[in-house]
Scaffold this active site. Structure first.
Site, PDB file in Angstrom:
ATOM      1  CE1 TYR A  66      18.542 -49.082  19.316  1.00 42.23           C
ATOM      2  CE2 TYR A  66      17.799 -50.916  18.330  1.00 42.23           C
ATOM      3  CZ  TYR A  66      18.120 -49.511  18.365  1.00 42.23           C
ATOM      4  OH  TYR A  66      18.160 -48.913  17.023  1.00 42.23           O
ATOM      5  CB  VAL A 103      19.636 -42.989  22.373  1.00 42.74           C
ATOM      6  CG1 VAL A 103      18.369 -42.453  21.175  1.00 42.74           C
ATOM      7  CG2 VAL A 103      20.388 -44.003  21.702  1.00 42.74           C
ATOM      8  CG  ASP A 104      24.988 -41.288  25.000  1.00 38.93           C
ATOM      9  OD1 ASP A 104      24.786 -40.200  25.608  1.00 38.93           O
ATOM     10  OD2 ASP A 104      25.629 -41.246  23.825  1.00 38.93           O
ATOM     11  CG  HIS A 118      17.288 -39.283  16.864  1.00 38.53           C
ATOM     12  ND1 HIS A 118      18.578 -39.368  16.136  1.00 38.53           N
ATOM     13  CD2 HIS A 118      16.622 -38.816  16.066  1.00 38.53           C
ATOM     14  CE1 HIS A 118      18.519 -38.664  15.123  1.00 38.53           C
ATOM     15  NE2 HIS A 118      17.197 -38.405  14.906  1.00 38.53           N
ATOM     16  N   GLY A 184      29.611 -32.938  16.542  1.00 39.10           N
ATOM     17  CA  GLY A 184      29.807 -34.163  16.518  1.00 39.10           C
ATOM     18  C   GLY A 184      28.656 -34.937  15.590  1.00 39.10           C
ATOM     19  CG  LEU A 211      36.253 -35.690  14.765  1.00 45.19           C
ATOM     20  CD1 LEU A 211      36.325 -37.304  14.715  1.00 45.19           C
ATOM     21  CD2 LEU A 211      37.902 -35.479  15.573  1.00 45.19           C
ATOM     22  CB  ALA A 226      34.062 -33.488  21.177  1.00 44.35           C
TER      23      ALA A 226
END
EC number: 2.3.1.286
Length: 240
Positions: A66, A103-104, A118, A184, A211, A226
């Site tokens: 992580y 989570v980015d 999440h 996505g 996709l 996207a």
């Protein structure tokens, strides 16, 4: 009488739009998905890095995984699809709720407000007292919790086998949605995979932008990258 479309609902009633986004949204920002070859996920088994049991068994491996994901995310920039969704949230006449499995943090970098199903890589969690704080660049076994002082920090992300965050709030949004859009996401991870059916049961017009198709529940689909499909969709809703 012809069926009222998602565009009709949004344009005539400033309808409420609820959007679920998944890893495919961030793929064009260079962040790998579970199924990409050659990415971080391909180097590890999910059960070795993304479960509570994995953390109990080998916390150093999980923290290192992580830490690497956090570094990648902090270096990444939002793509045109993130920016378009932030614009939709800002300029649409009705409420636009974005729920993300990601989570980015790229939604926030683009200027959007999101509900994190999440968790988030930029957040740390104490697994003893449940305190949350902004994650340092790296977390390891020596990272103390600012609240209780124990060396008990973990990534503030939902692992397989754990309950996703904000489920009651999300259910209320789905109940009141005029439009539900899934973007996505593979449609294979529950409970998020059931959001489209729930929204449809409540009467929302459901559209998939992906996709490839995933479920028969959707009333409309836009298949493609996207950055292409989302820009076109947003322009239909709020104008170029």
């Amino acid at each position: 009488m012809p069926r009222e479309t998602f565009a009709d609902k949004c344009m005539t009633r400033n309808g409420k739009i609820v959007i679920l986004t998944g890893a495919g949204l961030s793929a064009e920002s260079g962040l790998s998905t579970f199924r990409d070859e050659g990415g971080l996920w391909s180097q590890h088994r999910i059960e070795d890095v993304a479960t509570p049991e994995a953390f109990a068994r080998n916390p150093d491996l999980v923290q290192a995984f992580y830490n690497a994901r956090r570094a990648q995310s902090r270096a990444a920039t939002p793509n045109a699809a993130h920016v378009a969704l932030a614009r939709l949230q800002r300029d649409h006449g009705g409420e636009v709720v974005i729920v993300t499995q990601n989570v980015d943090g790229l939604h926030e970098k683009a200027g959007a407000k999101v509900i994190h199903l999440h968790g988030a890589l930029d957040s740390a969690l104490c697994h003893l007292c449940d305190h949350r704080w902004t994650a340092p660049e790296t977390i390891d076994s020596a990272t103390p919790c600012p609240a209780c002082g124990h060396h008990s920090a973990r990534p503030d992300v939902v692992w397989f086998g754990e309950m996703p965050y904000h489920m009651e709030e999300i259910a209320e949004h789905l109940e009141n949605a005029d439009i539900f859009a899934s973007i996505g996401t593979s449609g294979q991870v529950y409970p998020a995979a059931g959001f489209s059916q729930l929204a449809s049961d409540y009467g929302a017009e459901c559209i998939e932008l992906n996709l490839e198709p995933t479920s028969h529940v959707f009333h409309q689909r836009r298949i493609g990258h996207a950055t292409q499909t989302i820009l076109a969709w947003v322009e239909e809703l709020i104008g170029a």
